[in-house]
Design a protein around this motif. Structure first.
Motif, PDB file in Angstrom:
ATOM      1  N   SER A 138      -0.652  13.340  -7.750  1.00 43.05           N
ATOM      2  CA  SER A 138       0.488  12.632  -7.163  1.00 43.05           C
ATOM      3  C   SER A 138       0.059  11.373  -6.412  1.00 43.05           C
ATOM      4  O   SER A 138       0.890  10.538  -6.072  1.00 43.05           O
ATOM      5  N   TYR A 139      -1.240  11.224  -6.145  1.00 44.53           N
ATOM      6  CA  TYR A 139      -1.713  10.036  -5.419  1.00 44.53           C
ATOM      7  C   TYR A 139      -2.181   8.931  -6.357  1.00 44.53           C
ATOM      8  O   TYR A 139      -2.107   7.754  -6.006  1.00 44.53           O
ATOM      9  N   ILE A 140      -2.673   9.308  -7.519  1.00 43.92           N
ATOM     10  CA  ILE A 140      -3.283   8.330  -8.433  1.00 43.92           C
ATOM     11  C   ILE A 140      -2.358   7.130  -8.704  1.00 43.92           C
ATOM     12  O   ILE A 140      -2.789   5.986  -8.657  1.00 43.92           O
ATOM     13  N   ASP A 141      -1.089   7.416  -8.918  1.00 42.99           N
ATOM     14  CA  ASP A 141      -0.133   6.335  -9.200  1.00 42.99           C
ATOM     15  C   ASP A 141       0.123   5.443  -7.992  1.00 42.99           C
ATOM     16  O   ASP A 141       0.660   4.346  -8.129  1.00 42.99           O
ATOM     17  N   LEU A 142      -0.223   5.912  -6.809  1.00 44.62           N
ATOM     18  CA  LEU A 142       0.038   5.145  -5.587  1.00 44.62           C
ATOM     19  C   LEU A 142      -1.131   4.224  -5.209  1.00 44.62           C
ATOM     20  O   LEU A 142      -1.027   3.451  -4.274  1.00 44.62           O
ATOM     21  N   CYS A 143      -2.234   4.334  -5.946  1.00 41.43           N
ATOM     22  CA  CYS A 143      -3.376   3.459  -5.668  1.00 41.43           C
ATOM     23  C   CYS A 143      -2.971   2.009  -5.948  1.00 41.43           C
ATOM     24  O   CYS A 143      -2.184   1.741  -6.855  1.00 41.43           O
ATOM     25  N   GLN A 144      -3.542   1.095  -5.152  1.00 41.08           N
ATOM     26  CA  GLN A 144      -3.155  -0.316  -5.260  1.00 41.08           C
ATOM     27  C   GLN A 144      -3.472  -0.899  -6.640  1.00 41.08           C
ATOM     28  O   GLN A 144      -2.690  -1.666  -7.184  1.00 41.08           O
ATOM     29  N   PHE A 145      -4.626  -0.510  -7.176  1.00 37.45           N
ATOM     30  CA  PHE A 145      -5.017  -1.068  -8.472  1.00 37.45           C
ATOM     31  C   PHE A 145      -4.953  -0.020  -9.578  1.00 37.45           C
ATOM     32  O   PHE A 145      -5.326   1.133  -9.376  1.00 37.45           O
ATOM     33  N   ASN A 146      -4.490  -0.480 -10.727  1.00 40.10           N
ATOM     34  CA  ASN A 146      -4.366   0.398 -11.892  1.00 40.10           C
ATOM     35  C   ASN A 146      -5.680   1.041 -12.309  1.00 40.10           C
ATOM     36  O   ASN A 146      -5.721   2.169 -12.771  1.00 40.10           O
ATOM     37  N   ASP A 147      -6.769   0.246 -12.165  1.00 45.21           N
ATOM     38  CA  ASP A 147      -8.074   0.727 -12.624  1.00 45.21           C
ATOM     39  C   ASP A 147      -8.889   1.297 -11.461  1.00 45.21           C
ATOM     40  O   ASP A 147     -10.109   1.277 -11.487  1.00 45.21           O
ATOM     41  N   CYS A 148      -8.171   1.782 -10.429  1.00 42.63           N
ATOM     42  CA  CYS A 148      -8.839   2.329  -9.242  1.00 42.63           C
ATOM     43  C   CYS A 148      -9.804   3.447  -9.652  1.00 42.63           C
ATOM     44  O   CYS A 148      -9.465   4.327 -10.445  1.00 42.63           O
ATOM     45  N   LYS A 149     -11.029   3.382  -9.095  1.00 43.36           N
ATOM     46  CA  LYS A 149     -12.019   4.423  -9.400  1.00 43.36           C
ATOM     47  C   LYS A 149     -11.981   5.506  -8.312  1.00 43.36           C
ATOM     48  O   LYS A 149     -12.772   6.433  -8.320  1.00 43.36           O
ATOM     49  N   HIS A 150     -11.103   5.325  -7.330  1.00 43.39           N
ATOM     50  CA  HIS A 150     -10.940   6.277  -6.216  1.00 43.39           C
ATOM     51  C   HIS A 150     -12.253   6.462  -5.459  1.00 43.39           C
ATOM     52  O   HIS A 150     -12.554   7.556  -4.977  1.00 43.39           O
ATOM     53  N   ASP A 151     -13.020   5.364  -5.399  1.00 45.71           N
ATOM     54  CA  ASP A 151     -14.294   5.434  -4.677  1.00 45.71           C
ATOM     55  C   ASP A 151     -14.198   4.517  -3.453  1.00 45.71           C
ATOM     56  O   ASP A 151     -13.595   4.901  -2.463  1.00 45.71           O
ATOM     57  N   LYS A 152     -14.768   3.310  -3.556  1.00 43.93           N
ATOM     58  CA  LYS A 152     -14.693   2.394  -2.409  1.00 43.93           C
ATOM     59  C   LYS A 152     -13.553   1.389  -2.599  1.00 43.93           C
ATOM     60  O   LYS A 152     -13.423   0.437  -1.834  1.00 43.93           O
ATOM     61  N   ASP A 153     -12.747   1.601  -3.620  1.00 44.32           N
ATOM     62  CA  ASP A 153     -11.697   0.647  -3.985  1.00 44.32           C
ATOM     63  C   ASP A 153     -10.704   0.421  -2.845  1.00 44.32           C
ATOM     64  O   ASP A 153     -10.341   1.356  -2.126  1.00 44.32           O
ATOM     65  N   LYS A 154     -10.257  -0.828  -2.736  1.00 45.93           N
ATOM     66  CA  LYS A 154      -9.239  -1.195  -1.741  1.00 45.93           C
ATOM     67  C   LYS A 154      -7.916  -0.509  -2.088  1.00 45.93           C
ATOM     68  O   LYS A 154      -7.551  -0.429  -3.253  1.00 45.93           O
ATOM     69  N   GLY A 155      -7.236  -0.010  -1.068  1.00 37.62           N
ATOM     70  CA  GLY A 155      -5.902   0.553  -1.283  1.00 37.62           C
ATOM     71  C   GLY A 155      -5.866   1.825  -2.114  1.00 37.62           C
ATOM     72  O   GLY A 155      -4.879   2.110  -2.793  1.00 37.62           O
ATOM     73  N   CYS A 156      -6.928   2.623  -2.035  1.00 39.69           N
ATOM     74  CA  CYS A 156      -6.970   3.865  -2.819  1.00 39.69           C
ATOM     75  C   CYS A 156      -6.200   4.981  -2.099  1.00 39.69           C
ATOM     76  O   CYS A 156      -6.563   5.394  -0.995  1.00 39.69           O
ATOM     77  N   ALA A 157      -5.154   5.455  -2.740  1.00 38.00           N
ATOM     78  CA  ALA A 157      -4.299   6.493  -2.140  1.00 38.00           C
ATOM     79  C   ALA A 157      -4.982   7.858  -2.128  1.00 38.00           C
ATOM     80  O   ALA A 157      -4.688   8.699  -1.271  1.00 38.00           O
ATOM     81  N   VAL A 158      -5.892   8.058  -3.057  1.00 37.46           N
ATOM     82  CA  VAL A 158      -6.626   9.323  -3.102  1.00 37.46           C
ATOM     83  C   VAL A 158      -7.531   9.417  -1.868  1.00 37.46           C
ATOM     84  O   VAL A 158      -7.526  10.420  -1.147  1.00 37.46           O
ATOM     85  N   ARG A 159      -8.281   8.331  -1.620  1.00 36.61           N
ATOM     86  CA  ARG A 159      -9.191   8.324  -0.460  1.00 36.61           C
ATOM     87  C   ARG A 159      -8.395   8.450   0.840  1.00 36.61           C
ATOM     88  O   ARG A 159      -8.811   9.122   1.785  1.00 36.61           O
ATOM     89  N   GLU A 160      -7.239   7.827   0.861  1.00 35.62           N
ATOM     90  CA  GLU A 160      -6.346   7.920   2.019  1.00 35.62           C
ATOM     91  C   GLU A 160      -5.941   9.389   2.263  1.00 35.62           C
ATOM     92  O   GLU A 160      -5.921   9.865   3.403  1.00 35.62           O
ATOM     93  N   ALA A 161      -5.646  10.089   1.166  1.00 38.28           N
ATOM     94  CA  ALA A 161      -5.247  11.498   1.271  1.00 38.28           C
ATOM     95  C   ALA A 161      -6.413  12.374   1.747  1.00 38.28           C
ATOM     96  O   ALA A 161      -6.193  13.408   2.379  1.00 38.28           O
ATOM     97  N   VAL A 162      -7.626  11.939   1.448  1.00 36.27           N
ATOM     98  CA  VAL A 162      -8.800  12.661   1.946  1.00 36.27           C
ATOM     99  C   VAL A 162      -8.889  12.442   3.461  1.00 36.27           C
ATOM    100  O   VAL A 162      -9.110  13.388   4.230  1.00 36.27           O
TER     101      VAL A 162
END
Ligand code: GTP
Ligand code: MG
Ligand code: ZN
Length: 290
Positions: free
Chosen positions: A246-270
């Protein structure tokens, strides 16, 4: 003209596939296809000699589990699987990275995963219990069993009815012991699929399908060799962590790697504790391994 029969592949034994038809086993070959066949496959075949057949056609598969092979290749381990029982134990100590890997694959292959904590006759572990609470809150069913004292075997048996299931997990967690506890006839434990290792222990070397008396089939598979992340993309791996979805679609960038990426909703949820750090760290580790 020879009759074309529809059979079920019990095992790929290297020199051919063993195919069952009306309670009889035929060792089958085909010039091209036999290497790709696996336990669970349905095939069209013809009988060419006593107990011997030739595969004519592989029928469509509902699901497929693969493992990495030489180079970038993959090898089919089992097919037409409905559910994967991820077996783990206190000894050898539970490898959560491996569990997450199996779960991620099931999420992507439309296979139902269930967690089986075997050797429940052994001591309690706070580390394991903490992780199990999280898996349960994610909706993964958990069974506590013991192949030694038969604890939980009845419940496990009821979950196998009318399905094709596979046991997977580290070597030594008790997959074969559980299979034996479930099968009525110990003779079914074919020695052809178990080779004694240099440590004098029986380890399973080829995935083999067994029929259960209540209906349903069980595939016993070799330990850790089975299904690596073969055939899974980075995006699919992230999707395979079900609480990320449910977070993947909320990431700022489509190609987000959910690592150090800016605006990553997954990392935010962590950061807010909605995703556990442990699962997130294991996701990063698995991604690195790919
Ligand atoms: N205490 C205890 N020991 C168990 C239990 N189930 C299995 N074992 C032991 O664990 C060891 C490994 O069991 P196996 O069934 O061979 O393990 P496996 O997962 O099939 O291993 P591989 O075929 O190598 O992948 C054996 O010595 C079993 O006796 C259990 O419920 N409790
Ligand atoms: Mg085994
Ligand atoms: Zn992200």
């Amino acid at each position: 003209m020879t009759e074309v029969l529809t059979g079920l592949v019990i095992s790929n034994v290297g020199k051919g596939a063993t195919v069952e038809f009306e309670q009889h086993i035929y060792l089958c070959q085909s010039l091209r296809k036999v290497a790709t066949l696996a336990a669970g496959d349905k095939v069209k075949f013809t009988i060419v000699a006593k107990d011997q057949g030739r595969i004519e056609e592989l029928l469509p598969r509902k699901s497929i589990l693969e493992r990495p092979s030489k180079g970038a290749k993959t090898r089919t381990v089992a097919t037409n699987i409905d559910q994967v029982f991820v077996v783990f134990a206190l000894e050898p100590f539970c490898d959560f990275l491996l569990i997450d890997q199996y779960l991620a694959i099931c999420e992507n292959r439309n296979i139902t995963p269930l967690l089986v904590y075997n050797k429940s006759d052994l001591a309690h572990s706070d580390i394991i219990e903490k992780e199990l609470l999280n898996y349960q809150s994610l909706g993964y069913p958990l069974l506590r069993v013991s192949a030694t004292n038969n604890n939980g075997i009845k419940e496990l048996r009821s979950l196998l009815v009318q399905k094709i299931s596979i046991f997977t997990g580290q070597s030594g967690v008790g997959k074969s012991s559980l299979t034996n506890a479930l099968l009525p006839d110990k003779e079914l434990k074919t020695n052809t699929v178990s080779a004694t290792t240099k440590h004098g222990r029986h380890t399973t070397t080829a995935a083999t399908l067994y029929h259960l008396p209540e209906g349903g089939d069980l595939i016993d598979s070799p330990g850790v060799a089975i299904f690596g992340l073969a055939g899974i993309s980075e995006n699919q791996l992230a999707h395979g962590f079900r609480e990320f979805q449910s977070y993947i679609d909320l990431c700022q960038f489509n190609d987000c790697k959910h690592d150090k990426d800016k605006g990553c909703a997954v990392r935010e949820a962590v950061a807010t504790g909605e995703i556990t750090t442990a699962r997130y760290q294991r996701f990063l580790k698995l991604r690195e391994k790919m």
